[in-house]
Motif scaffolding. Structure first.
Motif, PDB file in Angstrom:
ATOM      1  N   ASN A  92      39.964 -14.925  45.643  1.00  9.03           N
ATOM      2  CA  ASN A  92      38.833 -14.150  46.160  1.00  9.03           C
ATOM      3  C   ASN A  92      37.868 -13.760  45.054  1.00  9.03           C
ATOM      4  O   ASN A  92      36.651 -13.716  45.265  1.00  9.03           O
ATOM      5  CB  ASN A  92      39.343 -12.901  46.872  1.00  9.03           C
ATOM      6  N   ILE A  93      38.402 -13.468  43.880  1.00  7.52           N
ATOM      7  CA  ILE A  93      37.536 -13.120  42.754  1.00  7.52           C
ATOM      8  C   ILE A  93      36.685 -14.317  42.346  1.00  7.52           C
ATOM      9  O   ILE A  93      35.486 -14.195  42.088  1.00  7.52           O
ATOM     10  CB  ILE A  93      38.392 -12.618  41.573  1.00  7.52           C
ATOM     11  N   SER A  94      37.301 -15.490  42.313  1.00  7.54           N
ATOM     12  CA  SER A  94      36.614 -16.703  41.847  1.00  7.54           C
ATOM     13  C   SER A  94      35.526 -17.173  42.796  1.00  7.54           C
ATOM     14  O   SER A  94      34.605 -17.887  42.379  1.00  7.54           O
ATOM     15  CB  SER A  94      37.629 -17.833  41.639  1.00  7.54           C
ATOM     16  N   ASN A 168      35.518   0.045  53.452  1.00  9.05           N
ATOM     17  CA  ASN A 168      35.660  -0.551  52.129  1.00  9.05           C
ATOM     18  C   ASN A 168      34.595  -0.055  51.155  1.00  9.05           C
ATOM     19  O   ASN A 168      34.862   0.092  49.960  1.00  9.05           O
ATOM     20  CB  ASN A 168      35.640  -2.076  52.236  1.00  9.05           C
ATOM     21  N   ALA A 169      33.405   0.224  51.651  1.00 11.29           N
ATOM     22  CA  ALA A 169      32.393   0.828  50.791  1.00 11.29           C
ATOM     23  C   ALA A 169      32.820   2.227  50.364  1.00 11.29           C
ATOM     24  O   ALA A 169      32.542   2.662  49.234  1.00 11.29           O
ATOM     25  CB  ALA A 169      31.053   0.879  51.506  1.00 11.29           C
ATOM     26  N   SER A 170      33.519   2.936  51.241  1.00 10.87           N
ATOM     27  CA  SER A 170      34.031   4.260  50.886  1.00 10.87           C
ATOM     28  C   SER A 170      35.136   4.143  49.846  1.00 10.87           C
ATOM     29  O   SER A 170      35.172   4.922  48.874  1.00 10.87           O
ATOM     30  CB  SER A 170      34.554   4.973  52.139  1.00 10.87           C
ATOM     31  N   TRP A 208      27.420  -6.759  42.044  1.00 11.25           N
ATOM     32  CA  TRP A 208      28.213  -5.898  42.916  1.00 11.25           C
ATOM     33  C   TRP A 208      29.697  -6.018  42.586  1.00 11.25           C
ATOM     34  O   TRP A 208      30.427  -5.023  42.608  1.00 11.25           O
ATOM     35  CB  TRP A 208      27.969  -6.254  44.385  1.00 11.25           C
ATOM     36  N   GLN A 209      30.152  -7.222  42.289  1.00 11.44           N
ATOM     37  CA  GLN A 209      31.564  -7.401  41.954  1.00 11.44           C
ATOM     38  C   GLN A 209      31.945  -6.594  40.717  1.00 11.44           C
ATOM     39  O   GLN A 209      33.008  -5.963  40.671  1.00 11.44           O
ATOM     40  CB  GLN A 209      31.879  -8.885  41.726  1.00 11.44           C
ATOM     41  N   ALA A 210      31.083  -6.616  39.700  1.00 13.10           N
ATOM     42  CA  ALA A 210      31.358  -5.863  38.479  1.00 13.10           C
ATOM     43  C   ALA A 210      31.446  -4.366  38.754  1.00 13.10           C
ATOM     44  O   ALA A 210      32.164  -3.642  38.044  1.00 13.10           O
ATOM     45  CB  ALA A 210      30.276  -6.145  37.438  1.00 13.10           C
ATOM     46  N   ARG A 211      30.747  -3.913  39.764  1.00 18.61           N
ATOM     47  CA  ARG A 211      30.773  -2.492  40.120  1.00 18.61           C
ATOM     48  C   ARG A 211      31.988  -2.141  40.968  1.00 18.61           C
ATOM     49  O   ARG A 211      32.573  -1.053  40.824  1.00 18.61           O
ATOM     50  CB  ARG A 211      29.488  -2.145  40.862  1.00 18.61           C
ATOM     51  N   ILE A 212      32.376  -3.058  41.846  1.00 21.03           N
ATOM     52  CA  ILE A 212      33.410  -2.762  42.841  1.00 21.03           C
ATOM     53  C   ILE A 212      34.812  -3.126  42.376  1.00 21.03           C
ATOM     54  O   ILE A 212      35.767  -2.373  42.580  1.00 21.03           O
ATOM     55  CB  ILE A 212      33.091  -3.511  44.153  1.00 21.03           C
ATOM     56  N   LEU A 213      34.947  -4.293  41.741  1.00 24.24           N
ATOM     57  CA  LEU A 213      36.270  -4.851  41.462  1.00 24.24           C
ATOM     58  C   LEU A 213      37.165  -3.934  40.630  1.00 24.24           C
ATOM     59  O   LEU A 213      38.373  -3.880  40.881  1.00 24.24           O
ATOM     60  CB  LEU A 213      36.118  -6.217  40.785  1.00 24.24           C
ATOM     61  N   THR A 221      39.419  -7.481  49.078  1.00 22.43           N
ATOM     62  CA  THR A 221      38.303  -7.416  50.020  1.00 22.43           C
ATOM     63  C   THR A 221      36.933  -7.430  49.353  1.00 22.43           C
ATOM     64  O   THR A 221      35.919  -7.421  50.058  1.00 22.43           O
ATOM     65  CB  THR A 221      38.408  -6.136  50.873  1.00 22.43           C
ATOM     66  N   GLN A 222      36.882  -7.476  48.027  1.00 23.84           N
ATOM     67  CA  GLN A 222      35.599  -7.331  47.355  1.00 23.84           C
ATOM     68  C   GLN A 222      34.627  -8.456  47.654  1.00 23.84           C
ATOM     69  O   GLN A 222      33.417  -8.250  47.651  1.00 23.84           O
ATOM     70  CB  GLN A 222      35.805  -7.200  45.839  1.00 23.84           C
ATOM     71  N   ASP A 223      35.103  -9.658  47.937  1.00 31.34           N
ATOM     72  CA  ASP A 223      34.184 -10.775  48.170  1.00 31.34           C
ATOM     73  C   ASP A 223      33.327 -10.537  49.405  1.00 31.34           C
ATOM     74  O   ASP A 223      32.103 -10.708  49.382  1.00 31.34           O
ATOM     75  CB  ASP A 223      34.947 -12.100  48.276  1.00 31.34           C
TER      76      ASP A 223
END
Length: 318
Positions: A92-94, A168-170, A208-213, A221-223
């Motif tokens: 999912n990260i990739s 998930n945003a929460s 966004w990934q750098a902020r969330i992961l 679920t980050q993707d």
């Protein structure tokens, strides 16, 4: 294209340099082999598999079939402990780095390991939708969801939003104004999507990934959350395809053809089957579920490619 979204500044050049990509560990290998077989029923497009825990024997099997083995990309900000504990999270990260992982390809179509292709036209339509540089993806607004927005009623006139995106945003501790902006929007299912390598959305997804992961518990679920944020908050261009291109149910069988059909009339064959939440059937072909048929009956089926192939062959006759 979604109403209100900004189109790409100029069409990207047409190309035949395209690839279908998936990913798996040793436990999902049997599903990936079935996915590959289903693609080969319809197309000779190159296929790549992100290796996140396959055995050497499994890798050798795929290599012998001409499948490209891809090393996952794990950015420095990824939670190392979580990925070590569950290597498949690297898939999912990739997903959000495929343009850099595959620089020799221009059109990249992602298919989760628990999908398979029933109608090859869906592949061509996904590639065509992604050609212009928009995110080609299916929103979860079809027959699968009886209630378009998950809510919990507290008392008359008061309710709590329980949608995937809001929750998930929460969990990612995003500001309230962002949560409210995306909370009532349809989920963009990241199990099937197509993007041009030069699409403008790639760096936005990674921001966004750098902020969330790095937030605890967000790797799985980050993707999907990143895609929703890039589209709904940053107005990145998107092309929505109907649910036949990433079909999650409700399930319906056409006994005449032995194929899975769309619940919506006229019940056309499903293009891409997605077996999300079907753990028992994914694990063994002996596990079946009873689904209604167009003809008014009920059939016990396994939704996997290997299970459905036998039904379609029997329906077609000698």
């Amino acid at each position: 294209m979604m109403s209100g979204m900004t189109p790409p500044s100029a069409p990207l050049p047409a190309t035949s340099r395209r690839i279908i990509v998936t990913g798996c560990d040793h436990a999902y290998f049997h599903l990936v082999t079935e996915l590959i077989a289903s693609v080969r029923d319809h197309a000779d497009t190159p296929i790549g598999v992100i290796d996140c825990g396959m055995t050497p024997h499994q890798v050798a099997q795929l290599t012998a079939r001409g499948i490209r083995i891809i090393t996952p990309h794990i950015p420095d900000y990824a939670p190392k402990r979580a990925v070590r504990k569950r290597p498949s999270l690297a898939i999912n990260i990739s997903k959000l780095w495929l343009d850099q992982m595959l620089p020799e390809f221009d059109l990249i179509l992602w298919l989760d390991a628990d999908t398979w292709v029933q109608d090859g036209r869906a592949l061509e339509q996904m590639f065509a939708a992604g050609e212009s540089g928009t995110l080609a993806i299916v929103p979860e607004i079809g027959a699968k969801i009886a209630n378009l927005l998950g809510v919990r009623w507290i008392c008359p006139g008061w309710m709590q939003i329980r949608s995937f995106l809001y929750k998930n945003a929460s969990r990612a501790r995003l500001p309230f104004h962002i949560r409210t902006r995306i909370g009532a929007k349809p989920l963009l299912n990241a199990g099937v999507f197509c993007l041009h390598r030069n699409a403008t959305i790639w760096p936005v997804l990674r921001r966004w990934q750098a902020r969330i992961l790095p937030r605890r518990g967000m790797a799985f679920t980050q993707d999907q959350l990143c895609m929703a944020l890039a589209v709904y908050v940053d107005d990145q261009p998107v092309t929505f395809l109907d649910n036949s291109h990433n079909y999650l149910g409700p399930w319906l069988l056409d006994e005449r053809t032995g194929q899975l059909a769309n619940l919506f009339f006229p019940h056309a064959p499903i293009g891409i089957v997605h077996m999300a939440s079907q753990k028992a059937m994914r694990s063994a072909l002996d596990n079946t579920m009873a689904i209604p048929t167009i003809q008014g009956g009920t059939a016990a089926v396994n939704l996997r490619y290997a299970g459905m192939r036998g039904l379609s062959r029997r329906a077609s006759g000698p």
